[in-house]
Design a protein around this motif. Structure first.
Motif, PDB file in Angstrom:
ATOM      1  N   GLY A  71      -6.441   5.266 -12.945  1.00 20.07           N
ATOM      2  CA  GLY A  71      -5.489   5.565 -14.011  1.00 20.07           C
ATOM      3  C   GLY A  71      -5.412   4.495 -15.074  1.00 20.07           C
ATOM      4  O   GLY A  71      -4.952   4.757 -16.187  1.00 20.07           O
ATOM      5  N   CYS A  72      -5.880   3.282 -14.739  1.00 19.01           N
ATOM      6  CA  CYS A  72      -5.851   2.192 -15.725  1.00 19.01           C
ATOM      7  C   CYS A  72      -7.017   2.282 -16.699  1.00 19.01           C
ATOM      8  O   CYS A  72      -7.067   1.532 -17.680  1.00 19.01           O
ATOM      9  CB  CYS A  72      -5.857   0.836 -15.024  1.00 19.01           C
ATOM     10  N   GLY A  73      -7.993   3.192 -16.427  1.00 16.15           N
ATOM     11  CA  GLY A  73      -9.149   3.355 -17.304  1.00 16.15           C
ATOM     12  C   GLY A  73     -10.422   2.731 -16.779  1.00 16.15           C
ATOM     13  O   GLY A  73     -11.507   2.996 -17.306  1.00 16.15           O
ATOM     14  N   GLN A  74     -10.316   1.889 -15.746  1.00 16.87           N
ATOM     15  CA  GLN A  74     -11.505   1.309 -15.143  1.00 16.87           C
ATOM     16  C   GLN A  74     -12.029   2.236 -14.035  1.00 16.87           C
ATOM     17  O   GLN A  74     -11.380   3.185 -13.633  1.00 16.87           O
ATOM     18  CB  GLN A  74     -11.186  -0.051 -14.529  1.00 16.87           C
ATOM     19  N   HIS A  75     -13.217   1.899 -13.547  1.00 11.76           N
ATOM     20  CA  HIS A  75     -13.796   2.625 -12.418  1.00 11.76           C
ATOM     21  C   HIS A  75     -13.803   1.728 -11.190  1.00 11.76           C
ATOM     22  O   HIS A  75     -14.048   0.529 -11.283  1.00 11.76           O
ATOM     23  CB  HIS A  75     -15.226   3.070 -12.734  1.00 11.76           C
ATOM     24  N   GLY A  76     -13.551   2.333 -10.040  1.00 10.17           N
ATOM     25  CA  GLY A  76     -13.697   1.617  -8.778  1.00 10.17           C
ATOM     26  C   GLY A  76     -12.686   0.530  -8.522  1.00 10.17           C
ATOM     27  O   GLY A  76     -12.982  -0.437  -7.807  1.00 10.17           O
ATOM     28  N   CYS A  77     -11.470   0.655  -9.063  1.00  7.70           N
ATOM     29  CA  CYS A  77     -10.425  -0.321  -8.759  1.00  7.70           C
ATOM     30  C   CYS A  77     -10.061  -0.230  -7.276  1.00  7.70           C
ATOM     31  O   CYS A  77     -10.217   0.814  -6.632  1.00  7.70           O
ATOM     32  CB  CYS A  77      -9.175  -0.059  -9.588  1.00  7.70           C
ATOM     33  N   ILE A  78      -9.540  -1.313  -6.748  1.00  2.29           N
ATOM     34  CA  ILE A  78      -9.090  -1.314  -5.357  1.00  2.29           C
ATOM     35  C   ILE A  78      -8.120  -0.169  -5.116  1.00  2.29           C
ATOM     36  O   ILE A  78      -8.149   0.485  -4.065  1.00  2.29           O
ATOM     37  CB  ILE A  78      -8.473  -2.681  -5.001  1.00  2.29           C
ATOM     38  N   GLU A  79      -7.269   0.123  -6.087  1.00  2.00           N
ATOM     39  CA  GLU A  79      -6.286   1.197  -5.923  1.00  2.00           C
ATOM     40  C   GLU A  79      -6.947   2.556  -5.718  1.00  2.00           C
ATOM     41  O   GLU A  79      -6.393   3.426  -5.046  1.00  2.00           O
ATOM     42  CB  GLU A  79      -5.352   1.237  -7.128  1.00  2.00           C
ATOM     43  N   THR A  80      -8.134   2.765  -6.286  1.00  2.00           N
ATOM     44  CA  THR A  80      -8.813   4.059  -6.102  1.00  2.00           C
ATOM     45  C   THR A  80      -9.323   4.236  -4.682  1.00  2.00           C
ATOM     46  O   THR A  80      -9.620   5.344  -4.257  1.00  2.00           O
ATOM     47  CB  THR A  80      -9.985   4.229  -7.094  1.00  2.00           C
TER      48      THR A  80
ATOM     49  N   LEU B 205       0.857  -1.177   0.000  1.00  2.00           N
ATOM     50  CA  LEU B 205       0.000   0.000   0.000  1.00  2.00           C
ATOM     51  C   LEU B 205       0.896   1.231   0.000  1.00  2.00           C
ATOM     52  O   LEU B 205       1.449   1.615   1.038  1.00  2.00           O
ATOM     53  CB  LEU B 205      -0.911   0.012   1.233  1.00  2.00           C
ATOM     54  N   GLY B 206       1.056   1.829  -1.161  1.00  2.00           N
ATOM     55  CA  GLY B 206       1.876   3.016  -1.295  1.00  2.00           C
ATOM     56  C   GLY B 206       1.136   4.032  -2.133  1.00  2.00           C
ATOM     57  O   GLY B 206      -0.083   4.192  -2.001  1.00  2.00           O
ATOM     58  N   THR B 207       1.848   4.701  -3.023  1.00  2.00           N
ATOM     59  CA  THR B 207       1.189   5.602  -3.961  1.00  2.00           C
ATOM     60  C   THR B 207       0.155   4.841  -4.769  1.00  2.00           C
ATOM     61  O   THR B 207      -0.958   5.310  -5.013  1.00  2.00           O
ATOM     62  CB  THR B 207       2.214   6.255  -4.892  1.00  2.00           C
ATOM     63  N   GLY B 208       0.524   3.632  -5.185  1.00  2.00           N
ATOM     64  CA  GLY B 208      -0.393   2.712  -5.830  1.00  2.00           C
ATOM     65  C   GLY B 208      -0.561   1.471  -4.970  1.00  2.00           C
ATOM     66  O   GLY B 208      -0.106   1.418  -3.826  1.00  2.00           O
ATOM     67  N   VAL B 209      -1.231   0.473  -5.509  1.00  2.00           N
ATOM     68  CA  VAL B 209      -1.463  -0.778  -4.794  1.00  2.00           C
ATOM     69  C   VAL B 209      -0.994  -1.926  -5.673  1.00  2.00           C
ATOM     70  O   VAL B 209      -1.384  -2.018  -6.840  1.00  2.00           O
ATOM     71  CB  VAL B 209      -2.959  -0.962  -4.449  1.00  2.00           C
ATOM     72  N   ALA B 210      -0.142  -2.766  -5.118  1.00  2.00           N
ATOM     73  CA  ALA B 210       0.369  -3.911  -5.863  1.00  2.00           C
ATOM     74  C   ALA B 210       0.562  -5.062  -4.895  1.00  2.00           C
ATOM     75  O   ALA B 210       0.566  -4.874  -3.673  1.00  2.00           O
ATOM     76  CB  ALA B 210       1.688  -3.559  -6.547  1.00  2.00           C
ATOM     77  N   ALA B 211       0.720  -6.252  -5.419  1.00  2.00           N
ATOM     78  CA  ALA B 211       0.866  -7.418  -4.549  1.00  2.00           C
ATOM     79  C   ALA B 211       1.713  -8.477  -5.219  1.00  2.00           C
ATOM     80  O   ALA B 211       1.883  -8.498  -6.444  1.00  2.00           O
ATOM     81  CB  ALA B 211      -0.510  -7.989  -4.192  1.00  2.00           C
TER      82      ALA B 211
ATOM     83  N   GLY C 206       2.782 -13.587 -15.244  1.00  2.00           N
ATOM     84  CA  GLY C 206       3.495 -12.762 -14.282  1.00  2.00           C
ATOM     85  C   GLY C 206       2.642 -11.838 -13.457  1.00  2.00           C
ATOM     86  O   GLY C 206       3.156 -10.970 -12.756  1.00  2.00           O
ATOM     87  N   THR C 207       1.327 -11.975 -13.494  1.00  2.00           N
ATOM     88  CA  THR C 207       0.459 -11.030 -12.776  1.00  2.00           C
ATOM     89  C   THR C 207      -0.271 -11.667 -11.593  1.00  2.00           C
ATOM     90  O   THR C 207      -1.202 -11.074 -11.062  1.00  2.00           O
ATOM     91  CB  THR C 207      -0.579 -10.416 -13.734  1.00  2.00           C
ATOM     92  N   ALA C 208       0.155 -12.850 -11.165  1.00  2.00           N
ATOM     93  CA  ALA C 208      -0.507 -13.500 -10.034  1.00  2.00           C
ATOM     94  C   ALA C 208      -0.479 -12.590  -8.815  1.00  2.00           C
ATOM     95  O   ALA C 208       0.558 -12.049  -8.450  1.00  2.00           O
ATOM     96  CB  ALA C 208       0.184 -14.823  -9.721  1.00  2.00           C
ATOM     97  N   GLY C 209      -1.644 -12.415  -8.204  1.00  2.00           N
ATOM     98  CA  GLY C 209      -1.741 -11.623  -6.991  1.00  2.00           C
ATOM     99  C   GLY C 209      -1.945 -10.142  -7.205  1.00  2.00           C
ATOM    100  O   GLY C 209      -2.139  -9.396  -6.241  1.00  2.00           O
ATOM    101  N   GLU C 210      -1.916  -9.673  -8.430  1.00  5.75           N
ATOM    102  CA  GLU C 210      -2.029  -8.229  -8.662  1.00  5.75           C
ATOM    103  C   GLU C 210      -3.488  -7.797  -8.548  1.00  5.75           C
ATOM    104  O   GLU C 210      -4.277  -7.922  -9.469  1.00  5.75           O
ATOM    105  CB  GLU C 210      -1.471  -7.879 -10.048  1.00  5.75           C
ATOM    106  N   VAL C 211      -3.826  -7.274  -7.379  1.00  9.26           N
ATOM    107  CA  VAL C 211      -5.223  -6.953  -7.090  1.00  9.26           C
ATOM    108  C   VAL C 211      -5.524  -5.456  -7.189  1.00  9.26           C
ATOM    109  O   VAL C 211      -6.687  -5.060  -7.083  1.00  9.26           O
ATOM    110  CB  VAL C 211      -5.615  -7.459  -5.675  1.00  9.26           C
ATOM    111  N   GLY C 212      -4.520  -4.622  -7.370  1.00  7.87           N
ATOM    112  CA  GLY C 212      -4.738  -3.180  -7.370  1.00  7.87           C
ATOM    113  C   GLY C 212      -5.733  -2.719  -8.414  1.00  7.87           C
ATOM    114  O   GLY C 212      -6.481  -1.763  -8.194  1.00  7.87           O
TER     115      GLY C 212
END
Length: 321
Positions: A182-191, A144-150, A164-170
């Protein structure tokens, strides 16, 4: 930690790990027993040449400050943001470093004469967190930083999945009517729980906007209360997604937002309990008991990079956020 040996048959017992961020490099030296024998932080350069130079200088300074020679270094592992080709030692699109495409391993090896290996920063941090926390089975690392990654580690190995994207929930959308990501979707966990998205939604100046937001929430500010709840909701959604999809035993939370300490941890635990109230199945998973926060200042990312340097990598591409 299984499947990784820090012993070096050529007689070079020291492994160096570098966590390269947008503003600083966190560097550690690790001996053959896996003990951290030195650590320092140095600023990161901007652009290809400056990034290589700052990495080389960090290794040299680490050696100088801890009284070992470069000739004693068996490998250097680098955790770096962007699109990483681990086999080629190349990083692409590291926008916060001014790097479009950089053959990082080859260029650094040319200067120091030491073997370099490169890994995505969050994947390296996951490996380091698993080692430092003594996780022998399965673990997810939620950054949990500027963005969200796992990243996910199983039996001492990074689990990448087919691409290579296993676990990427942001960028998992949990509210199609939510804020634009920023990825173009709405309501991502990162938002909901990314520091950058929260800072933008908060919209008030300050050196530490997320801390300011929490302080304002404690004082009853309605917007701050709403955004703080969003953070808890988003982090809890990420934990649920990681456990339900990969059945990991533990989710270790790291990244810049962990500076909030118990204010973050207690809120996420409460959100997990609240989300499970209506579901006997979810209550049975005891998700609130399966999260841990990395302690402030943890060297997990740099230590994981040292493990990457000590391991045998295959040509794979991993990315995040």
């Amino acid at each position: 930690m299984t499947n990784i040996s820090l012993a070096d048959p050529s007689g070079r017992p020291i492994r160096v790990g570098l966590d390269v961020g947008g503003t600083k490099i966190d560097a550690v030296a690790v001996d053959a027993s896996g003990r951290i024998i030195g650590r320092l932080r140095r600023p990161t350069g901007w652009g290809d040449d400056a990034v290589v130079e700052s990495i080389v200088l960090a290794v040299a300074a680490l050696a100088d400050e801890n009284s070992f020679a470069i000739s004693e270094v068996g490998s250097v592992g680098v955790g770096i943001p962007g699109l990483v080709d681990a086999g080629a030692g190349r990083v692409d699109h590291a926008v916060n470093l001014g790097v479009e495409s950089l053959d990082l391993a080859a260029r650094s090896e040319e200067v120091l004469g030491v073997q370099f290996r490169v890994e995505n920063d969050v994947k390296a941090a996951a490996l380091g967190a698993a080692a430092l926390n003594g996780v022998a089975g399965s673990m997810a690392y939620l950054n949990l930083g500027t963005g969200v990654a796992a990243g996910i580690v199983i039996d001492g190995q990074i689990w990448r999945g087919s691409r290579g994207t296993a676990g990427e929930v942001g960028h998992l959308s949990v509210d199609p009517r939510g804020r634009l990501c920023g990825c173009g979707q709405h309501g991502c966990i990162e938002t909901f729980c990314g520091g950058g998205a929260l800072t933008k939604a908060w919209g008030r100046p300050g050196a530490l906007p997320i801390k300011d937001l929490f302080d304002a929430a404690d004082a009853g500010d309605p917007l701050a209360l709403s955004l703080r709840n969003d953070l808890y909701h988003g982090a809890a959604a990420a934990v649920r997604a990681l456990v339900l999809s990969a059945d990991v035993e533990t989710v270790v939370i790291g990244g810049g937002l962990t500076a909030l300490g118990e204010r973050l941890e207690n809120g996420v635990r409460a959100a997990l309990r609240a989300g499970a109230e209506a579901s006997p199945f979810m209550r049975s998973l005891r998700l609130d008991e399966r999260i841990e926060l990395l302690p402030a200042g943890s060297p997990a990312a740099a230590f994981g990079a040292a493990l990457v340097g000590a391991s045998i990598t295959e040509k794979e591409i991993v990315s995040h956020g």
